[in-house]
Design a protein around this motif. Structure first.
Motif, PDB file in Angstrom:
ATOM      1  N   ARG A 143       0.798  -1.136   0.104  1.00 40.61           N
ATOM      2  CA  ARG A 143      -0.113   0.128   0.041  1.00 40.61           C
ATOM      3  C   ARG A 143       0.967   1.290   0.001  1.00 40.61           C
ATOM      4  NH1 ARG A 143      -3.348  -1.769   3.678  1.00 40.61           N
ATOM      5  NH2 ARG A 143      -1.998  -0.850   5.343  1.00 40.61           N
ATOM      6  N   ARG A 144       2.093   1.243   0.839  1.00 43.99           N
ATOM      7  CA  ARG A 144       2.735   2.488   0.934  1.00 43.99           C
ATOM      8  C   ARG A 144       3.687   2.685  -0.439  1.00 43.99           C
ATOM      9  NH1 ARG A 144       5.205   5.296   4.856  1.00 43.99           N
ATOM     10  NH2 ARG A 144       4.293   4.267   6.450  1.00 43.99           N
ATOM     11  N   GLY A 147       0.696   1.663  -3.763  1.00 45.63           N
ATOM     12  CA  GLY A 147      -0.724   2.255  -3.749  1.00 45.63           C
ATOM     13  C   GLY A 147      -1.712   1.178  -3.870  1.00 45.63           C
ATOM     14  N   GLN A 149      -4.109  -1.843  -2.854  1.00 46.31           N
ATOM     15  CA  GLN A 149      -4.825  -2.316  -1.785  1.00 46.31           C
ATOM     16  C   GLN A 149      -5.511  -3.719  -2.068  1.00 46.31           C
ATOM     17  OE1 GLN A 149      -5.302  -1.248   1.396  1.00 46.31           O
ATOM     18  NE2 GLN A 149      -6.072  -3.116   1.779  1.00 46.31           N
TER      19      GLN A 149
END
Length: 388
Positions: A143-144, A147, A149
């Motif tokens: 996610r970091r 991006g 999910q």
């Protein structure tokens, strides 16, 4: 009575040191590929994991305060004593059954059978829990950095224990797919053989320790002595919450940060000169990990006030407090690498114990089969990976 007497006689049957020596001598020399450095890195790989990423902050925030480094030293004492016992037993009985084999030689077949399954339960549940922790860090890293999910339905188990209701509740999810993926990936790596698995573990551990060294160096420059004063906060009114009682209680919790040393004793048949290399590796592991834990805990408490460290990821919290975004991301990478190496060594040990039990006739003979050249218990490894 005759059947009961026969059962009791069989249950008390012990394996002599001469029998163990013959089994060790029968192992082909080409299987012995692990040196002292390989064994030490295996030990560090399994010990430096969930304990350092979670327990340090909790012990500091709730019990010991900045004196958590003293708690680590106190916890190192029983860990070192246990390590000395394992070192002595590994030198005396250099076989791959670990505590199962030691129990067979001292207390008999029935106790050894029970201990063998205790070990399997401990390692299997431990590996599954580590895989779930790996999943959480890996998803956060995706996610970091990208991006990305992943669907929540594939990040959680279908059921969860509802504490207030004292019942199992449905989550609506299907499975923790990343956790299952890493278990199967590690199993596939182990099927490549001991030598290849050891090289992969060495690389993972070196990368993990490099990130820890960078964290200690960079964050060490932002340590505030105000955060370390007083070193032992006054007692908060209850036993075990700060004061020296808190330091000792923190030590009792942080003993768990040293767990995993016993995994090294399962490598005896793949170690070079196990009567010398195994004891050395076990003691080197405890000493190195104690030093790393002391330095890391001092930096953590020096950068972030100890009351703010009761977090699931205190190392990342400390990295974020310094404002170094790259370091925060590197800590997440270290968590993924660290938990991967823990999982690798945990799953590595289980098939060796199953194989030893099968060789003694306590499990199906198929689990005792080893590859002719590498000595890999392929069937046992596949079974362990699938169940885990």
């Amino acid at each position: 009575m005759s059947r009961l007497a026969a059962f009791w006689q069989q249950a008390r049957r012990r394996k002599s040191l001469q029998e163990i020596a013959l089994e060790v001598a029968a192992a082909p020399a080409q299987r012995r590929t692990l040196r002292t450095i390989d064994l030490t890195l295996l030990g560090i790989g399994v010990v430096v994991g969930t304990g350092v990423f979670v327990l340090t902050g909790r012990a500091a925030a709730l019990h010991a305060g900045p004196a958590v480094w003293i708690s680590f030293l106190l916890a190192a004492v029983p860990a070192a004593l246990a390590a000395l016992c394992y070192a002595e037993l590994a030198a005396l009985m250099p076989t791959s059954g670990s505590v199962y084999a030691y129990t067979f030689a001292t207390l008999g077949e029935l106790c050894a059978f029970l201990i063998g399954w205790d070990l399997m339960l401990e390692y299997m549940l431990g590996a599954a829990m580590v895989a779930v922790g790996w999943s959480a860090y890996f998803v956060a890293l995706l996610r970091r950095t990208l991006g990305l999910q992943l669907p929540q339905a594939w990040l959680q188990a279908p059921t969860v224990w509802d504490g207030p209701k004292q019942a199992v509740a449905w989550t609506g999810a299907y499975a923790n797919l990343p956790a299952a993926f890493i278990v199967l990936l590690v199993t596939a790596l182990l099927l490549r053989g001991t030598h290849a698995s050891s090289r992969i573990n060495n690389a993972l551990v070196v990368m993990k320790l490099s990130i820890f060294a960078a964290f200690i160096y960079v964050c060490g420059q932002d340590v505030s002595m105000a955060n370390l004063t007083p070193m032992v906060p006054p007692n908060a009114g209850t036993f075990g919450t700060f004061g020296w009682s808190g330091v000792f209680r923190g030590g009792s919790i942080l003993v768990f940060a040293y767990l995993g040393i016993d995994n090294l004793s399962t490598t005896a048949l793949e170690a070079r000169d196990p009567q010398r290399t195994l004891p050395r590796a076990i003691l080197f592991t405890v000493g190195f990990c104690a030093l790393l834990y002391v330095l890391l805990s001092l930096v953590l408490c020096g950068v972030v006030p100890y009351a703010q460290l009761d977090q699931p990821d205190p190392v990342r919290v400390a990295a974020a407090a310094t404002g170094h975004l790259g370091l925060e991301m590197a800590v997440e990478v270290a968590a993924v690498l660290g938990l991967t190496s823990v999982l690798l060594v945990q799953i590595y040990g289980m098939p060796r114990i199953l194989c030893a039990m099968a060789q003694d006739g306590l499990l199906p003979a198929a689990l005792a089969v080893r590859q002719p050249c590498s000595g890999l218990p392929r069937c046992a490894t596949l079974w362990v990976g699938a169940v885990c």
